[in-house]
Design an enzyme around this catalytic site. Structure first.
Site, PDB file in Angstrom:
ATOM      1  CB  ALA A 129      -1.065  -0.158   1.046  1.00 15.41           C
ATOM      2  CB  ALA A 130       4.044   2.431   1.288  1.00 11.11           C
ATOM      3  N   GLY A 158       0.441   4.955  -1.093  1.00  7.79           N
ATOM      4  CA  GLY A 158      -1.217   5.457   0.044  1.00  7.79           C
ATOM      5  C   GLY A 158      -1.837   5.769  -0.896  1.00  7.79           C
ATOM      6  N   GLY A 159      -1.647   6.103  -2.203  1.00 10.09           N
ATOM      7  CA  GLY A 159      -2.102   7.228  -3.420  1.00 10.09           C
ATOM      8  C   GLY A 159      -3.806   5.609  -3.450  1.00 10.09           C
ATOM      9  CB  CYS A 203       3.997   1.329 -12.301  1.00 11.49           C
ATOM     10  SG  CYS A 203       4.775   1.590 -11.661  1.00 11.49           S
TER      11      CYS A 203
HETATM   12  N1  SAM Z   1      -0.570   0.871  -4.346  1.00 17.60           N
HETATM   13  C1  SAM Z   1       0.691   1.808  -3.911  1.00 17.60           C
HETATM   14  C2  SAM Z   1       0.557   3.089  -3.913  1.00 17.60           C
HETATM   15  O1  SAM Z   1      -0.284   3.319  -4.249  1.00 17.60           O
HETATM   16  O2  SAM Z   1       0.518   3.966  -3.309  1.00 17.60           O
HETATM   17  C3  SAM Z   1       2.219   1.884  -4.687  1.00 17.60           C
HETATM   18  C4  SAM Z   1       2.334   0.578  -3.910  1.00 17.60           C
HETATM   19  S1  SAM Z   1       4.617   0.508  -5.049  1.00 17.60           S
HETATM   20  C5  SAM Z   1       3.992  -0.262  -6.713  1.00 17.60           C
HETATM   21  C6  SAM Z   1       4.940  -1.473  -4.364  1.00 17.60           C
HETATM   22  C7  SAM Z   1       4.900  -1.735  -2.964  1.00 17.60           C
HETATM   23  O3  SAM Z   1       5.270  -3.484  -2.792  1.00 17.60           O
HETATM   24  C8  SAM Z   1       6.270  -1.344  -2.456  1.00 17.60           C
HETATM   25  O4  SAM Z   1       5.802  -0.173  -1.634  1.00 17.60           O
HETATM   26  C9  SAM Z   1       6.942  -2.009  -1.706  1.00 17.60           C
HETATM   27  O5  SAM Z   1       7.823  -1.267  -0.856  1.00 17.60           O
HETATM   28  C10 SAM Z   1       6.078  -3.099  -1.086  1.00 17.60           C
HETATM   29  N2  SAM Z   1       6.927  -4.628  -1.414  1.00 17.60           N
HETATM   30  C11 SAM Z   1       7.973  -4.711  -1.355  1.00 17.60           C
HETATM   31  N3  SAM Z   1       8.600  -5.449  -1.432  1.00 17.60           N
HETATM   32  C12 SAM Z   1       7.115  -6.943  -1.505  1.00 17.60           C
HETATM   33  C13 SAM Z   1       7.208  -7.863  -0.643  1.00 17.60           C
HETATM   34  N4  SAM Z   1       7.749  -8.914  -0.445  1.00 17.60           N
HETATM   35  N5  SAM Z   1       5.578  -7.917  -0.171  1.00 17.60           N
HETATM   36  C14 SAM Z   1       4.878  -7.721  -0.267  1.00 17.60           C
HETATM   37  N6  SAM Z   1       4.955  -6.162  -0.624  1.00 17.60           N
HETATM   38  C15 SAM Z   1       5.998  -5.667  -0.826  1.00 17.60           C
END
Ligand code: SAM
Length: 460
Positions: free
Chosen positions: A100-101, A103-104, A221
């Protein structure tokens, strides 16, 4: 890309010579569209695939505006708004945002949920989970629990629990090359492979958390088929309880490409690709899956009932004495009225000296790394409470009899941490600008003492 796109490649490559698109998303939890358009100080243009999304001109710098700090909007890349459109969250549902980070998408989901139901926003990296939590707070979201766990832990804590689950997976970021230098620098063929393997593992865990009849949306993305059509096709080969579902976005966006994967799953053409040469946004991929189960009808009914119960029940639950004290504090010292109380039922819980309102649907927090168990209401001091900043951000015009309207200059001064001159008022005041609450202050002797959190203060 040349190999994949063939005749289309020229247009794709040419899009990299054009500027990127800038987008922001109106907060559906605060005010009406009309009010929003009236107060926004720069021109906006609607994004066709997200009803709360707008393009803005880069020169507008919306991140440096008072209304941004008030949570009136969230700056988000236009294509990124499509995944939540495909998820189609509804008020009263239980929703998981697994990656989620910052948070968008979580804050977009929260807007669609209209303060009813339960949103669990999880981010495995602790530092990123803190930023997620701050953004959830700035947008005035109440019904969201922010936690920081690995997907397998989330799967064991919430088996078949959620109506909808979003996996916005970590990916090789090819779709962000135009937007971010870092995405270009970090890319390698090995990254694509590593990401594809990780996505398969995450999706496997996410699948366990979806209720029968529920929805699972996967998004990235990036362009590589290994992380998109192939990930989904491989997942469906071993999960015959899931199938690809059409979305309402098919007439605006492009189809997933069956010819780019060895064994395409049935319906892969109903997944979605967002191309920078075809739309005004960066590169994305979205697949909407449905878990088999005939509870969809029941699911809908229970959702409506839950939403109604929320409206009618509106009670604080938990420790009776604490409920009484907090209710008295909210009503008497902050003059918070029936409208806010009705929108915020939930269970009061103590986290050290902090009092939170936890969504009733959440059940137990035992054994979960939780950063934010719900809406922070107050800090408990000796024989009194101090209102939490998050509470201010959940207040709408008319929610409190202690609102104090600021001019733009006063609002900027408040966000810098300065006191604000006032009249005869005494006690807690919720300071607002153009109908959006910014934070609390305490009035006495013609001045409102600043209680804007030190860590958030900034100059405009
Ligand atoms: N959904 C977010 C937004 O809209 O702001 C963006 C998410 S970003 C594309 C993917 C996220 O997955 C990152 O914050 C990353 O830290 C996390 N991530 C990295 N490795 C991961 C893992 N093994 N399992 C779950 N999440 C992971």
């Amino acid at each position: 890309m040349q190999g994949l796109l063939g005749w289309e490649y020229e247009a794709f490559e040419a899009s990299y010579g054009q500027g990127r698109q800038y987008g922001l998303r109106r907060n559906l939890l605060k005010g009406t569209e009309e009010e929003f358009i009236r107060v926004m100080p720069f021109p906006l243009e609607k994004i066709s695939w997200a009803r709360e999304g707008y393009y803005y001109d880069a020169a507008a710098l919306p991140g440096r505006h008072v209304l941004h700090e008030a949570g009136a909007y969230y700056i988000q890349e236009p294509s990124a708004m499509a995944a939540v459109e495909a998820l189609a969250p509804k008020p009263g549902e239980r929703i998981l945002d697994l990656c989620a980070a910052p948070g968008g998408k979580s804050t977009q989901i929260a807007g669609r949920m209209q303060g009813q139901g339960l949103l669990v926003s999880n981010e495995v990296i602790g530092e990123r989970a803190r930023i997620l939590s701050q953004n959830v707070e700035r947008m005035g979201v109440a019904d969201c629990v922010v936690c920081s766990e690995k997907p397998e832990r989330i799967a064991s804590l919430f088996p078949a629990f959620f109506d909808r689950v979003l996996v916005d997976a970590p990916c090789s970021g090819e779709g962000m090359f135009r937007k971010e230098e870092a995405a270009r620098e970090e890319w390698s063929p090995e990254t694509v492979q590593m990401c594809a393997e990780r996505q398969a593992l995450i999706l496997e865990e996410a699948a366990k958390t979806v209720k029968p009849g529920g929805v699972l949306v996967y998004s990235t993305c990036t362009f590589s088929p290994e992380e998109n059509e192939e990930t989904i096709s491989a997942f469906l080969r071993v999960h015959e309880e899931y199938s690809i579902e059409e979305t309402a976005l098919e007439h605006i966006l492009s189809p997933g490409r069956a010819e780019w994967t060895g064994h395409p799953a049935a319906g892969i053409g109903h997944t979605l690709r967002l191309w920078p040469h075809l739309i005004r946004g960066e590169g994305h991929y979205i697949a909407r899956l449905r878990k088999r189960g005939n509870v969809t009808g029941e699911l809908r009914e229970s959702v409506v009932q839950k939403a109604d119960a929320g409206k009618a029940g509106r009670r604080l639950t938990g420790d009776k004495k604490l409920c009484k004290l907090i209710e008295a504090f909210l009503r008497e010292e902050l003059e918070i009225g029936e409208a806010w109380m009705a929108r915020h039922p939930g269970r009061l819980i103590r986290f050290g000296d902090q009092i939170y309102l936890m969504p009733e649907e959440m059940g137990s927090l035992t054994g979960i790394k939780v950063l934010r168990p719900g809406l922070q209401l107050a800090t408990e001091k000796k024989n009194r409470f101090e209102p939490a900043h998050a509470l201010a951000l959940s207040l709408l015009t008319g929610d409190s009899g202690r609102m104090y309207r600021l001019t733009e200059q006063e609002a900027a001064a408040y966000l810098r941490g300065e006191s604000v001159a006032c009249g005869e008022q005494r006690g807690w005041m919720a300071l607002s600008y153009e109908g959006y609450t910014l934070g609390f202050g305490k009035a006495s002797g013609g001045q409102i003492k600043n209680h804007y959190p030190k860590g958030l203060r900034k100059s405009f």
